[in-house]
Design a protein around this motif. Structure first.
Motif, PDB file in Angstrom:
ATOM      1  N   GLN A 357       8.878   4.218   6.607  1.00  0.00           N
ATOM      2  CA  GLN A 357       9.806   4.967   5.171  1.00  0.00           C
ATOM      3  C   GLN A 357       8.793   5.453   4.317  1.00  0.00           C
ATOM      4  O   GLN A 357       9.440   6.096   3.398  1.00  0.00           O
ATOM      5  N   VAL A 358       7.410   5.277   4.453  1.00  0.00           N
ATOM      6  CA  VAL A 358       6.668   5.704   3.462  1.00  0.00           C
ATOM      7  C   VAL A 358       6.121   7.287   4.012  1.00  0.00           C
ATOM      8  O   VAL A 358       5.587   7.500   5.108  1.00  0.00           O
ATOM      9  N   ARG A 359       6.410   8.203   3.118  1.00  0.00           N
ATOM     10  CA  ARG A 359       5.896   9.630   3.271  1.00  0.00           C
ATOM     11  C   ARG A 359       4.541   9.984   2.742  1.00  0.00           C
ATOM     12  O   ARG A 359       3.730  10.553   3.578  1.00  0.00           O
ATOM     13  N   HIS A 360       4.209   9.330   1.690  1.00  0.00           N
ATOM     14  CA  HIS A 360       2.647   9.629   0.991  1.00  0.00           C
ATOM     15  C   HIS A 360       2.663   8.654   0.095  1.00  0.00           C
ATOM     16  O   HIS A 360       3.454   7.821  -0.548  1.00  0.00           O
ATOM     17  N   VAL A 361       1.108   8.194   0.023  1.00  0.00           N
ATOM     18  CA  VAL A 361       0.764   7.447  -1.025  1.00  0.00           C
ATOM     19  C   VAL A 361      -0.473   7.773  -1.717  1.00  0.00           C
ATOM     20  O   VAL A 361      -1.312   8.346  -1.174  1.00  0.00           O
ATOM     21  N   THR A 362      -0.133   7.824  -3.223  1.00  0.00           N
ATOM     22  CA  THR A 362      -1.219   8.486  -4.020  1.00  0.00           C
ATOM     23  C   THR A 362      -2.012   7.345  -4.826  1.00  0.00           C
ATOM     24  O   THR A 362      -1.259   6.474  -5.530  1.00  0.00           O
ATOM     25  N   VAL A 363      -3.378   7.178  -4.886  1.00  0.00           N
ATOM     26  CA  VAL A 363      -3.977   6.065  -5.354  1.00  0.00           C
ATOM     27  C   VAL A 363      -4.990   6.764  -6.397  1.00  0.00           C
ATOM     28  O   VAL A 363      -5.753   7.659  -6.006  1.00  0.00           O
ATOM     29  N   LYS A 364      -4.952   6.283  -7.739  1.00  0.00           N
ATOM     30  CA  LYS A 364      -5.623   6.886  -8.738  1.00  0.00           C
ATOM     31  C   LYS A 364      -6.650   5.697  -9.436  1.00  0.00           C
ATOM     32  O   LYS A 364      -6.024   4.568  -9.525  1.00  0.00           O
ATOM     33  N   VAL A 365      -8.043   6.053  -9.293  1.00  0.00           N
ATOM     34  CA  VAL A 365      -8.819   4.969  -9.792  1.00  0.00           C
ATOM     35  C   VAL A 365     -10.000   6.167 -10.679  1.00  0.00           C
ATOM     36  O   VAL A 365      -9.972   7.137 -10.591  1.00  0.00           O
ATOM     37  N   ALA A 366     -10.835   5.228 -11.331  1.00  0.00           N
ATOM     38  CA  ALA A 366     -11.841   5.963 -12.119  1.00  0.00           C
ATOM     39  C   ALA A 366     -12.797   6.849 -11.204  1.00  0.00           C
ATOM     40  O   ALA A 366     -13.049   6.607 -10.137  1.00  0.00           O
ATOM     41  N   THR A 367     -12.907   8.067 -11.639  1.00  0.00           N
ATOM     42  CA  THR A 367     -13.599   8.952 -10.607  1.00  0.00           C
ATOM     43  C   THR A 367     -14.968   8.381 -10.321  1.00  0.00           C
ATOM     44  O   THR A 367     -15.194   8.544  -8.927  1.00  0.00           O
ATOM     45  N   ARG A 368     -15.876   7.720 -10.951  1.00  0.00           N
ATOM     46  CA  ARG A 368     -16.954   7.167 -10.519  1.00  0.00           C
ATOM     47  C   ARG A 368     -16.780   5.831  -9.415  1.00  0.00           C
ATOM     48  O   ARG A 368     -17.545   6.095  -8.540  1.00  0.00           O
ATOM     49  N   GLU A 369     -15.504   5.483  -9.617  1.00  0.00           N
ATOM     50  CA  GLU A 369     -15.435   4.459  -8.726  1.00  0.00           C
ATOM     51  C   GLU A 369     -14.779   4.880  -7.412  1.00  0.00           C
ATOM     52  O   GLU A 369     -14.970   4.342  -6.465  1.00  0.00           O
ATOM     53  N   ALA A 370     -14.140   6.153  -7.526  1.00  0.00           N
ATOM     54  CA  ALA A 370     -13.594   6.604  -6.365  1.00  0.00           C
ATOM     55  C   ALA A 370     -14.489   7.111  -5.142  1.00  0.00           C
ATOM     56  O   ALA A 370     -14.700   6.879  -4.071  1.00  0.00           O
ATOM     57  N   ASP A 444      13.196   9.431   1.604  1.00  0.00           N
ATOM     58  CA  ASP A 444      14.533   9.600   0.837  1.00  0.00           C
ATOM     59  C   ASP A 444      14.188  10.161  -0.508  1.00  0.00           C
ATOM     60  O   ASP A 444      15.119  10.404  -1.216  1.00  0.00           O
ATOM     61  N   GLY A 445      12.788  10.461  -0.867  1.00  0.00           N
ATOM     62  CA  GLY A 445      12.571  11.040  -2.170  1.00  0.00           C
ATOM     63  C   GLY A 445      12.268  10.000  -3.333  1.00  0.00           C
ATOM     64  O   GLY A 445      11.834  10.250  -4.323  1.00  0.00           O
ATOM     65  N   THR A 446      12.549   8.761  -2.959  1.00  0.00           N
ATOM     66  CA  THR A 446      12.251   7.565  -3.883  1.00  0.00           C
ATOM     67  C   THR A 446      10.785   7.673  -4.165  1.00  0.00           C
ATOM     68  O   THR A 446       9.951   7.534  -3.478  1.00  0.00           O
ATOM     69  N   VAL A 447      10.569   7.471  -5.700  1.00  0.00           N
ATOM     70  CA  VAL A 447       9.141   7.286  -5.851  1.00  0.00           C
ATOM     71  C   VAL A 447       8.870   5.922  -6.711  1.00  0.00           C
ATOM     72  O   VAL A 447       9.635   5.667  -7.825  1.00  0.00           O
ATOM     73  N   LEU A 448       7.919   5.216  -6.028  1.00  0.00           N
ATOM     74  CA  LEU A 448       7.604   3.736  -6.433  1.00  0.00           C
ATOM     75  C   LEU A 448       6.213   3.932  -7.013  1.00  0.00           C
ATOM     76  O   LEU A 448       5.462   4.276  -6.587  1.00  0.00           O
TER      77      LEU A 448
END
Length: 512
Positions: A357-370, A444-448
């Motif tokens: 059911q997952v279309r996409h996952v976005t993960v944000k962390v500190a730039t240096r950590e990424a 289904d367009g739901t954003v968690l």
């Protein structure tokens, strides 16, 4: 500069110098490093040579006095319990690390260059010299991303401090209470040096690695406490620890984690033990390496504010224990991935959805950590891979985090393709706090969305004793078995009752 007022009583007047004689040197086993009855140099017995060549500064006087008292100073009950948690967590890291390439290399090295059979190497039948044991157990403890960390100093105290205290503790047959005090002192002293140097900014500006330096001082303090060094010896200990401070960030080029384990843990543990045993053997040195024109800080932090140095090194000693600011990892993965996994788990617990059911996952962390965890080749430091594993399996264990075969699994790869990692400048400003935001878009367009600002296991969101035991069992049982795991955990939680540290070290070793 004036040292902050402290609540403990100095062991000696500022101008007094403990007398060093041939009799008490021999009584202390001055030839422990060589292992043979070599004659000691005559200059070691000259009273003129024992007198400091320059006045002892207030920071060194305060620091060395505090360190010398640590072996007999009672700890607050809450600090004792936290020390047990970190010792158990480090032992678990050592044991699980024996199954990984750096750990296997460390055990093979100790077996080849064993030295005098004094100290234990975890998960093996090896008894070797304290230097070799400290190095091997340090590498074992940081073979992985399982051990604890102290964010303000950018250090991993346990992986160097605990092996150093254990090796010297076995050398001198210390008690469980003495071991607890040595470990706690190591956590107190090492991170203070890391904070004083500037933590993450120090690494960025100099390319030196704050982990190696901070952990070297921590290991030296722990080893010196285990050896029951006096005030003057503690001053010389800090001199030798300063001379051995080293490490720079070239280890990042070694993709197998072996050099990282050496720089973060094996080297500082060995150097700390070396400092303690050299001084205990009667070597001469500089009485105050922290002040004067040719000092540790002149070399490593020439532009630092002297008042700031004093505050960071000795402010609050005996009142504020750095072990309380040291994080225990819930997840056995790289530190920048801790918050994202917390966030994904929270979303899985709060909402009912399947991976399909997952279309996409976005993960944000500190730039240096990424940059540290972006599509790495090793599973336990690859953020996209671990998020995919969490989505599919709904949890993460030590085994699944290190299962290289999962990196080729079609189901995991399908989910991994959905994960995007973004380096966020706003989160960069909040370092050393390791925060993360995870956004999951469903079909289904739901954003968690879930933001984590206090990772589970940090001082702001600590793990319970039960969680730490559960993590330790997950790491120890596959290697030593359920019975040995239970016995080791029980012994750690009753350390004050042990009259001989060998009772504990025997439980770390393999029976075959």
């Amino acid at each position: 500069m004036d040292a902050p007022h402290l609540s403990f009583k100095p062991l000696e007047a500022p101008n007094s110098v403990p007398q060093l004689t041939r009799r008490n040197l021999l009584a202390k086993g001055a030839c422990v490093l060589a292992g043979t009855a070599l004659p000691l140099p005559s200059y070691l017995f000259s009273e003129e040579q024992q007198t400091p060549s320059a006045p002892i500064g207030p920071v060194m006087q305060t620091l060395s006095t505090y360190m010398a008292q640590a072996a007999t100073r009672p700890l607050p009950p809450a600090i004792i319990e936290q020390a047990k948690d970190h010792i158990l967590d480090t032992f678990a890291a050592m044991i699980s690390g024996s199954q990984l390439p750096p750990g296997r290399a460390a055990i093979a090295f100790a077996q080849s260059y064993g030295g005098k059979p004094v100290a234990s190497v975890a998960t093996s039948v090896i008894l070797c010299g304290p230097l070799e044991a400290a190095l091997a157990n340090g590498v074992l403890a940081h073979s992985d991303e399982t051990d604890d960390s102290h964010s303000p100093s950018q250090s991993h105290p346990g992986c160097a401090v605990v092996p150093a205290a254990l090796a010297v503790g076995e050398q001198f047959n210390i008690s469980g209470s003495h071991f607890l005090r040595a470990v706690t002192l190591g956590y107190d002293i090492g991170p203070r040096f890391g904070v004083t140097l500037g933590g993450v900014n120090y690494q960025t500006e100099t390319h030196r690695d704050p982990h190696a330096t901070s952990e070297g001082f921590g290991a030296a303090a722990a080893a010196g406490c285990a050896a029951s060094l006096d005030v003057r010896q503690m001053r010389l200990l800090l001199d030798y620890a300063s001379q051995q401070s080293s490490g720079f960030t070239a280890w990042q080029r070694d993709t197998l984690h072996v050099e990282k384990a050496f720089v973060f843990a094996g080297m500082p543990a060995r150097n700390g033990v070396t400092s303690a045993l050299l001084v205990q053997a009667g070597w001469s040195g500089v009485d105050d390496v922290l002040s004067g024109p040719e000092s540790f800080f002149a070399a490593y932090a020439p532009h630092a504010n002297p008042q700031g140095l004093a505050k960071n090194l000795v402010g609050g000693l005996g009142e504020h224990y750095e072990i309380t600011r040291t994080n225990i990892k819930k997840w056995c993965v790289g530190s920048p991935i801790q918050a994202p996994l917390d966030a994904v788990q929270l979303l899985l617990n709060q909402h009912s959805f399947t991976p399909d059911q997952v279309r996409h996952v976005t993960v944000k962390v500190a730039t240096r950590e990424a940059t540290i965890v972006d599509n790495r080749a090793l599973p336990d430091i690859c953020l996209q891979h671990l998020v995919a594993v969490m989505l599919v399996q709904r949890t993460l264990t030590f085994r699944s985090a290190h299962d290289a075969a999962l990196m080729k699994d079609s189901g995991i790869l399908q989910q991994r393709a959905k994960v995007t990692l973004i380096g966020d400048e706003e989160l960069e400003k909040r370092l050393p706090a390791r925060e993360a935001t995870v956004e999951i878009l469903l079909n289904d367009g739901t954003v968690l969305t879930q933001h984590v600002d206090a990772v589970r296991g940090t001082a702001e969101n600590p793990m319970s004793r039960e969680e730490i035991i559960a993590k330790s069992r997950d790491l120890i049982e596959p290697v030593l078995g359920p019975a040995s795991s239970k016995a080791l955990i029980s012994a750690v939680l009753q350390l004050e009752q042990l009259t001989d540290i060998h009772t504990l070290s025997r439980l770390l070793r393999s029976s075959s």
